[in-house]
Motif scaffolding. Sequence first.
Motif, short mmCIF file in Angstrom:
data_model
loop_
_atom_site.label_atom_id
_atom_site.label_comp_id
_atom_site.label_asym_id
_atom_site.label_seq_id
_atom_site.Cartn_x
_atom_site.Cartn_y
_atom_site.Cartn_z
N GLY A 1 -28.45 20.93 0.24
CA GLY A 1 -29.38 20.17 1.06
C GLY A 1 -29.22 20.37 2.56
N GLY A 2 -28.24 21.16 2.96
CA GLY A 2 -28.04 21.42 4.38
C GLY A 2 -27.48 20.25 5.16
N PHE A 3 -26.68 19.40 4.50
CA PHE A 3 -26.10 18.26 5.20
C PHE A 3 -25.00 18.73 6.15
CE2 PHE A 3 -28.46 16.24 1.94
CZ PHE A 3 -28.81 15.01 2.46
N GLY A 4 -24.89 18.01 7.27
CA GLY A 4 -24.00 18.45 8.33
C GLY A 4 -22.54 18.43 7.95
N LEU A 5 -22.16 17.54 7.04
CA LEU A 5 -20.78 17.48 6.57
C LEU A 5 -20.80 17.03 5.12
CD1 LEU A 5 -17.71 17.62 7.27
CD2 LEU A 5 -17.84 15.18 7.81
N VAL A 6 -20.09 17.74 4.27
CA VAL A 6 -19.94 17.37 2.87
C VAL A 6 -18.46 17.11 2.62
CG1 VAL A 6 -20.27 18.04 0.46
CG2 VAL A 6 -21.91 18.80 2.20
N VAL A 7 -18.15 15.87 2.27
CA VAL A 7 -16.77 15.46 2.02
C VAL A 7 -16.56 15.36 0.51
CG1 VAL A 7 -15.03 13.65 2.33
CG2 VAL A 7 -16.65 14.18 4.19
N GLY A 8 -15.59 16.09 0.01
CA GLY A 8 -15.22 15.99 -1.40
C GLY A 8 -14.07 15.03 -1.56
N VAL A 9 -14.16 14.16 -2.55
CA VAL A 9 -13.08 13.22 -2.86
C VAL A 9 -12.47 13.67 -4.18
CG1 VAL A 9 -12.43 10.81 -3.18
CG2 VAL A 9 -14.42 11.39 -1.77
N ASP A 10 -11.23 14.09 -4.14
CA ASP A 10 -10.58 14.65 -5.32
C ASP A 10 -10.00 13.54 -6.17
OD1 ASP A 10 -9.36 16.16 -7.24
OD2 ASP A 10 -7.82 17.01 -5.92
N ARG A 11 -10.76 13.14 -7.19
CA ARG A 11 -10.27 12.14 -8.15
C ARG A 11 -9.82 12.79 -9.45
NH1 ARG A 11 -9.97 7.65 -4.73
NH2 ARG A 11 -12.05 7.03 -3.98
N GLY A 12 -9.65 14.11 -9.43
CA GLY A 12 -9.17 14.78 -10.62
C GLY A 12 -9.78 16.14 -10.87
N VAL A 13 -10.92 16.43 -10.26
CA VAL A 13 -11.56 17.71 -10.52
C VAL A 13 -10.84 18.86 -9.82
CG1 VAL A 13 -13.21 17.59 -8.59
CG2 VAL A 13 -13.82 18.86 -10.66
#
Length: 249
Positions: A208-220
């Motif tokens: 989607g072209g978002f300015g910042l994508v934050v991943g939250v690592d809950r296990g993946v």
Amino acid sequence: MSTERLEFFDAAAVLFDLDGVITPTAEVHMRAWSRMFTRLFDDRGVRPPYTDADYFLHLDGRPRYDGVDSLLRDRGIDVPWGDPSDSDDADTVCGIGNRKNAFFSSLLAAEGIAPYPGSLAVLDRLGSLGIPAAIVSSSKNAVPVLAAAHLADRFPVIVDGVVAQDEGLPGKPRPYIFLAGASRLHVDPANAVVVEDAVSGVAAGAAGGFGLVVGVDRGVGSAALRDAGAHVVVGDLADLLAAEKGASL
């Protein structure tokens, strides 16, 4: 890294996934999927048996029926799609998906839900800065989950599985429900943040072209989230508050 941290708290808006990001409902979903598919596969004599790996590969972050269809196809099971109105004992993709939802609703009613403390602290910080937040979730249970967690008033915009179905929006990993959330908040995606714990959701934010994508690592796994397009990966949203104060992520 400092620029990325500043971007988060300088954003025009932040769009959060719900399950596994704001509330630990991903754990409830995992148990509901496990109970339902374990019983289904046992009844049908399907091998290999259901495992948590199936959740991350086929179900996590996807619309419910798409996830059911993906996993059934993986096991060579062919059933008709059916209709969302199918009863939860129907031998259709929709019926099986509705069966899982019955398990989920039972667990939610019995156990309730509370937000992650770190996520609640970030919401408080965003509120103090006047930065609006939205929920963008594939789940059709977003509204009752937010109500159970006493968070409904925190989000002026909710784009969930119900909205996606009503408006014909394709689900994650395609970006359309995130773009719909940004549109409802009247922000340019380039000036907004997506926060996700699922590979499919991270991929949707990146697409989607978002300015910042934050991943939250809950296990993946951090590597999987970065490979999908996350600019930053954290173990808990409280890490973002520590970063704002100058600590390293």
